[in-house]
Design a protein around this motif. Structure first.
Motif, PDB file in Angstrom:
ATOM      1  N   LEU A 294      39.381  69.949 -34.536  1.00  5.95           N
ATOM      2  CA  LEU A 294      38.984  68.573 -34.561  1.00  5.95           C
ATOM      3  C   LEU A 294      37.934  68.356 -35.364  1.00  5.95           C
ATOM      4  O   LEU A 294      37.472  67.294 -36.353  1.00  5.95           O
ATOM      5  CB  LEU A 294      37.656  68.083 -33.401  1.00  5.95           C
ATOM      6  CG  LEU A 294      38.750  68.223 -32.023  1.00  5.95           C
ATOM      7  CD1 LEU A 294      38.115  67.902 -30.474  1.00  5.95           C
ATOM      8  CD2 LEU A 294      39.574  66.865 -31.739  1.00  5.95           C
ATOM      9  N   THR A 318      38.708  61.697 -34.802  1.00  2.46           N
ATOM     10  CA  THR A 318      38.790  62.997 -34.551  1.00  2.46           C
ATOM     11  C   THR A 318      38.495  62.911 -32.667  1.00  2.46           C
ATOM     12  O   THR A 318      37.719  63.287 -31.662  1.00  2.46           O
ATOM     13  CB  THR A 318      38.416  63.876 -34.600  1.00  2.46           C
ATOM     14  OG1 THR A 318      37.625  64.294 -35.304  1.00  2.46           O
ATOM     15  CG2 THR A 318      39.787  64.323 -35.323  1.00  2.46           C
ATOM     16  N   GLN A 322      39.114  63.116 -28.734  1.00  2.54           N
ATOM     17  CA  GLN A 322      38.381  63.586 -27.509  1.00  2.54           C
ATOM     18  C   GLN A 322      37.889  63.163 -26.621  1.00  2.54           C
ATOM     19  O   GLN A 322      38.260  63.234 -25.029  1.00  2.54           O
ATOM     20  CB  GLN A 322      36.846  64.486 -28.429  1.00  2.54           C
ATOM     21  CG  GLN A 322      37.029  66.260 -27.991  1.00  2.54           C
ATOM     22  CD  GLN A 322      35.618  66.815 -28.312  1.00  2.54           C
ATOM     23  OE1 GLN A 322      35.104  66.407 -29.039  1.00  2.54           O
ATOM     24  NE2 GLN A 322      35.203  67.730 -27.999  1.00  2.54           N
ATOM     25  N   GLU A 326      39.815  63.279 -22.581  1.00  5.44           N
ATOM     26  CA  GLU A 326      38.962  64.350 -21.929  1.00  5.44           C
ATOM     27  C   GLU A 326      38.168  63.448 -20.537  1.00  5.44           C
ATOM     28  O   GLU A 326      38.656  63.249 -19.396  1.00  5.44           O
ATOM     29  CB  GLU A 326      37.379  64.932 -22.294  1.00  5.44           C
ATOM     30  CG  GLU A 326      37.446  66.006 -23.623  1.00  5.44           C
ATOM     31  CD  GLU A 326      36.496  66.032 -23.673  1.00  5.44           C
ATOM     32  OE1 GLU A 326      35.764  65.707 -23.488  1.00  5.44           O
ATOM     33  OE2 GLU A 326      36.767  67.379 -24.335  1.00  5.44           O
ATOM     34  N   TRP A 332      43.274  67.027 -25.706  1.00  2.00           N
ATOM     35  CA  TRP A 332      43.098  66.977 -26.385  1.00  2.00           C
ATOM     36  C   TRP A 332      43.965  67.820 -27.187  1.00  2.00           C
ATOM     37  O   TRP A 332      44.683  67.446 -28.787  1.00  2.00           O
ATOM     38  CB  TRP A 332      41.994  66.736 -27.393  1.00  2.00           C
ATOM     39  CG  TRP A 332      41.311  67.839 -27.640  1.00  2.00           C
ATOM     40  CD1 TRP A 332      40.475  67.936 -26.932  1.00  2.00           C
ATOM     41  CD2 TRP A 332      41.124  68.419 -28.798  1.00  2.00           C
ATOM     42  NE1 TRP A 332      39.572  69.622 -27.386  1.00  2.00           N
ATOM     43  CE2 TRP A 332      40.069  70.089 -28.831  1.00  2.00           C
ATOM     44  CE3 TRP A 332      42.363  68.931 -29.469  1.00  2.00           C
ATOM     45  CZ2 TRP A 332      40.161  71.016 -29.489  1.00  2.00           C
ATOM     46  CZ3 TRP A 332      41.895  69.814 -30.694  1.00  2.00           C
ATOM     47  CH2 TRP A 332      40.908  70.731 -30.408  1.00  2.00           C
TER      48      TRP A 332
END
Length: 446
Positions: A294, A318, A322, A326, A332
């Motif tokens: 990430l 990124t 995420q 999530e 991810w």
């Protein structure tokens, strides 16, 4: 006096490091650029002529001869578009090379300036720590002490100005890098458009050969094939509709979702499904990737495990990626996104191919339209609604063929939608739309 001379030498070095001319780094001559542009202009005229011929053919009665002529015309146009994208890529690569060289020069100058600045600061701190008496002993006379103090004050003033100059050069460096990224993204779009043109040739060649094999040149047989197709409503509804990085669903289900989305946005159902078909076809050729870092956005190919840089822009995409994964209970690092091409970033998600930062901008509107708490980019219904919303924002509810093509191009290339090299995407969407609308007409008994 020795310290004063050293200090002045450092200052001169610093100012020299920051002073550099604005240089053009052309890797091709003006004559070569002009010749390249002339070729592009001629190809654009040829493509326009071919499209004019196609328009006239489509007005004629449906016959075997007419439809074969239409396919031949489309193949020739796609071949011209491939040549057009080749020349455009050559132009863009020249610009990219120029920008890379300019960035390297500015970067070197900034580093040199920082080194010289650090040396001056060290020397000024040393002088700050010395008393007048110590300076007098070091220089040999009081007059030299005051001369050095005057020099020191002058340099302090110059330092303040130099800090401002350094900030400007760093800003210039940042702007040049951003401009380079935009050019790389443009090149990626052109390569994708070229791929679409190549796909179009393969599809038209295959369709032409299928027609000729089935009819053996007989008009009566061709008319019977057309009549038979119009009786296949149940087969059309049951046929699978592929969706990129998601499971295929029956065409009838996809059409039902698209009709719902169309009612909420005014974008034709066939146009919504045409965009998704185009993106799915591209996915089959470009492949999918996983983000594995990430912090950098780097990752690997989904099927090959091959390492890729710039799978996703970090942290712009990124960070929201995420959040999205999530929130949906996904891992991810094992959720597929588009791969980067030779330049630019990948990172687009699901059938509608939104990048994460854009998905978050549409999150609330999608939730209101679909009834989902957190819209899922990989869900078929959600992706269809997302495509409809973005197409509405791009003018896809305009009701004309030209407005649909423009909206498709904006979906693909944003502000660069009008550049001729991107045309295959818009043309490809209209081709898919025509075929899908024909199937919808059968389903609706039209």
């Amino acid at each position: 006096m020795k310290q004063s001379l050293v200090l002045f030498a450092c200052a001169v070095a610093f100012l020299g490091a920051l002073s550099f001319p604005t240089t053009s780094f052309a890797v091709t001559s003006a004559e070569e650029r002009a010749a390249l542009q002339a070729q592009l202009d001629q190809i654009e005229r040829d493509i326009a002529n071919n499209k004019g011929t196609l328009s006239e053919l489509q007005k004629q009665r449906t016959t075997l001869e007419r439809d074969i002529a239409i396919l031949d015309n489309k193949i020739k146009t796609a071949q011209k578009q491939i040549r057009q994208t080749d020349l455009t890529l050559k132009q863009i690569q020249t610009d990219i090379t120029d920008k890379q060289q300019a960035i390297r020069l500015v970067d070197i100058k900034v580093v040199k300036g920082q080194d010289s600045l650090a040396q001056i600061l060290r020397r000024t701190r040393e002088i700050d720590d010395l008393s007048i008496a110590t300076l007098a002993l070091a220089t040999g006379s009081i007059s030299d002490v005051f001369q050095q103090i005057d020099n020191y004050e002058t340099i302090q003033k110059a330092l303040g100005e130099s800090f401002e100059e350094m900030a400007l050069y760093k800003e210039e460096l940042s702007n040049r890098k951003r401009s380079l990224e935009e050019k790389e993204d443009e090149a990626q779009k052109v390569r994708t458009a070229q791929l679409i043109a190549k796909q179009a040739i393969l599809e038209d060649e295959k369709e032409k050969q299928t027609i000729l094999n089935a009819t053996k040149g007989q008009e009566k047989t061709y008319q019977q094939i057309i009549a038979d197709k119009q009786k296949q409503a149940s087969a059309i509804r049951a046929a699978l509709f592929g969706l990129r990085d998601s499971g295929a669903i029956p065409f009838g289900t996809a059409y039902d979702y698209a009709k719902q989305a169309s009612q909420g946005t005014g974008v034709p159902a066939a146009l919504i499904l045409a965009i998704l078909t185009q993106e799915t076809n591209l996915g089959e050729n470009q492949g999918s990737c996983y983000v594995k870092d990430l912090a950098t956005g780097n990752g690997v190919g989904k099927n090959t495990g091959r390492a890729f840089n710039k799978v996703m822009a970090a942290p712009r995409d990124t960070t929201p990626f995420q959040t999205i994964t999530e929130s949906l209970g996904r891992d991810w690092s094992n959720t597929p996104v588009s791969c980067p091409q030779s330049v630019g970033y990948g990172g687009a998600m699901g059938p509608s191919q939104f990048i994460p930062s854009t998905w978050m901008l549409y999150k609330t509107r999608l939730a209101n339209l679909t009834g989902e708490t957190f819209p899922d980019p990989w869900n078929a219904r959600t992706a269809i609604f997302a495509t409809a919303l973005l197409m509405e924002d791009n003018g896809g509810d305009g009701g004309t063929r030209e407005s649909w093509r423009k909206a498709a191009l904006r979906y693909f290339a944003g502000g660069n939608w009008s550049k001729p090299a991107n045309a295959p995407y818009g043309d490809g969407v209209l081709r898919h739309m025509d075929k899908i609308q024909a199937e919808i007409n059968i389903l609706e008994g039209k």
